[in-house]
Structures are given as structure tokens and as C-alpha cells.
Design a protein around this motif. Sequence first.
Motif, mmCIF file in Angstrom:
data_model
loop_
_atom_site.group_PDB
_atom_site.id
_atom_site.type_symbol
_atom_site.label_atom_id
_atom_site.label_comp_id
_atom_site.label_asym_id
_atom_site.label_seq_id
_atom_site.Cartn_x
_atom_site.Cartn_y
_atom_site.Cartn_z
ATOM 1 N N CYS A 52 13.529 14.506 -32.469
ATOM 2 C CA CYS A 52 12.236 15.180 -32.460
ATOM 3 C C CYS A 52 12.027 15.855 -33.815
ATOM 4 C CB CYS A 52 12.206 16.251 -31.376
ATOM 5 S SG CYS A 52 12.645 15.681 -29.724
ATOM 6 N N PHE A 85 12.313 17.288 -21.823
ATOM 7 C CA PHE A 85 10.956 17.058 -21.324
ATOM 8 C C PHE A 85 9.934 17.860 -22.127
ATOM 9 C CE2 PHE A 85 7.302 17.464 -18.545
ATOM 10 C CZ PHE A 85 7.079 16.117 -18.244
ATOM 11 N N GLU A 86 10.250 19.134 -22.419
ATOM 12 C CA GLU A 86 9.310 19.963 -23.175
ATOM 13 C C GLU A 86 9.067 19.430 -24.581
ATOM 14 O OE1 GLU A 86 10.321 24.271 -21.049
ATOM 15 O OE2 GLU A 86 10.799 23.989 -23.160
ATOM 16 N N GLU A 87 10.106 18.931 -25.225
ATOM 17 C CA GLU A 87 9.990 18.535 -26.629
ATOM 18 C C GLU A 87 9.600 17.080 -26.835
ATOM 19 O OE1 GLU A 87 13.309 19.885 -28.938
ATOM 20 O OE2 GLU A 87 13.122 21.925 -28.158
ATOM 21 N N ASN A 89 8.657 14.899 -23.844
ATOM 22 C CA ASN A 89 8.178 14.316 -22.587
ATOM 23 C C ASN A 89 9.150 13.264 -22.082
ATOM 24 O OD1 ASN A 89 5.639 15.762 -22.124
ATOM 25 N ND2 ASN A 89 5.079 14.853 -24.087
ATOM 26 N N ARG A 91 12.239 12.045 -19.760
ATOM 27 C CA ARG A 91 12.983 12.236 -18.514
ATOM 28 C C ARG A 91 14.371 11.655 -18.741
ATOM 29 N NH1 ARG A 91 10.078 10.158 -13.432
ATOM 30 N NH2 ARG A 91 12.059 9.241 -13.643
ATOM 31 N N GLN A 121 9.140 5.934 -21.736
ATOM 32 C CA GLN A 121 7.934 6.561 -22.262
ATOM 33 C C GLN A 121 8.257 7.954 -22.778
ATOM 34 O OE1 GLN A 121 5.047 4.805 -22.553
ATOM 35 N NE2 GLN A 121 6.359 3.167 -21.783
ATOM 36 N N ILE A 122 8.090 8.161 -24.071
ATOM 37 C CA ILE A 122 8.291 9.464 -24.695
ATOM 38 C C ILE A 122 7.086 9.765 -25.573
ATOM 39 C CG2 ILE A 122 10.813 9.404 -24.652
ATOM 40 C CD1 ILE A 122 10.695 8.555 -27.641
ATOM 41 N N SER A 123 6.851 11.043 -25.805
ATOM 42 C CA SER A 123 5.793 11.470 -26.724
ATOM 43 C C SER A 123 6.077 12.907 -27.125
ATOM 44 C CB SER A 123 4.412 11.360 -26.060
ATOM 45 O OG SER A 123 4.344 12.182 -24.913
ATOM 46 N N GLY A 125 6.063 16.699 -27.495
ATOM 47 C CA GLY A 125 5.647 17.875 -26.742
ATOM 48 C C GLY A 125 5.092 18.912 -27.696
ATOM 49 N N THR A 126 4.818 20.105 -27.203
ATOM 50 C CA THR A 126 4.165 21.124 -28.024
ATOM 51 C C THR A 126 5.030 21.636 -29.169
ATOM 52 O OG1 THR A 126 4.869 22.863 -26.505
ATOM 53 C CG2 THR A 126 2.687 21.915 -26.128
#
Length: 178
Positions: A52, A85-87, A89, A91, A121-123, A125-126
Motif C-alpha cells: 500500500c 481491509f481498511e488500507e 479493501n 479480505r 479484488q483490492i483497492s 482505502g482511505t
Amino acid sequence: MAEQKEPSFEHRVPEGDNRLRQVCTDCGFIAYENPKVVVGAVVTLGDKILLCRRAIQPRKGYWTLPAGFMELHESAETGAAREAFEEANARIEIDGLLAAYTIPRLSQVQLIYRAHLIDPQISAGTESLEVGLFDYVDIPWDELAFPSVRWALTQFNDVRDRKTFPAFTNPPGESGDH
């Protein structure tokens, strides 16, 4: 209604202790300051490793593992999965403890797990500008956010094909003091 008095604290060594502590001058309550626990994971999808790019300080713009501070009332494994998950998305499923690092200069203990994606699937996070899956040889080594990220990635690579192994600690010569 009686006005409540705010507690007043002073730095002193409590009786029976040997360290300076924050002690309430009214009741003697000791407000202990303890290290923070960071939890995270080296997450894989096949041979690729999830990284990330940080959207926050410190080290904004640099690459890291999905990791962060453990919350109250959660297990370390649950915290590592929450951070992924927060960073990103992402699982994930935890495979086991990879390493336990101590970083005295930051008063941190870092628990880094080995995990794999259960959904590709990842993307971002905030707290991430972007996320990516990297082959080990393509990791942006010069753009890693923290020394412990390098330690974890290197140590992970040493045992990536092993089912069991003893958890790593700080590499030789890396005390975490500077």
C-alpha cells in the motif's frame, strides 16, 4: 450539583517502583504509559505481495504493508485483518505469525503475520494512495516506508515455501533504537 475537580498529575517515582510515572496528586492513581502494538501482514495472492502506498504521515507516498495500531478488545489477528481491509479493501486469511519486532525508539511492538487474499479484488482505502500486487523482485525497495517493512518482506521471502517456521525478530544489528 458539586463541581468535579479535574485530576492533577505529577511525574514521580511511585512507592515500590523504579520509574518516573504520571501519578495523581489527589488519589495516587498511576497512569501507566505502555508501548503501542502495531499489527499487520505480508499478504500474498499466488506469488505476488500486497503493498500500500501511504496517503498519511509519517512517510506519506512511500510503500508499506497493510498495518496499523491494534484497537482495544481485538485480537492481534483480527487487527491485522482489519488493517488490511481498511488500507486495501483486502479480505485476508491469516496463515501464522511471521515476526515480532521491537522498536524501542517509538515504543512499539510490531506483530506481522503471513496471510493470503481470499478475494483478489483490492483497492485503496482511505489511508492509501494506491495498492498493488508485486513480484518480490519488483518491490520498490528504495520507496519502502519503514525498516520493519524491509525486514518483514525479506524474512517472508526466506520462508515463503515453508508451512512452519519459528517467528522472526529484529534482524541482527537492527535494534530499532535509531
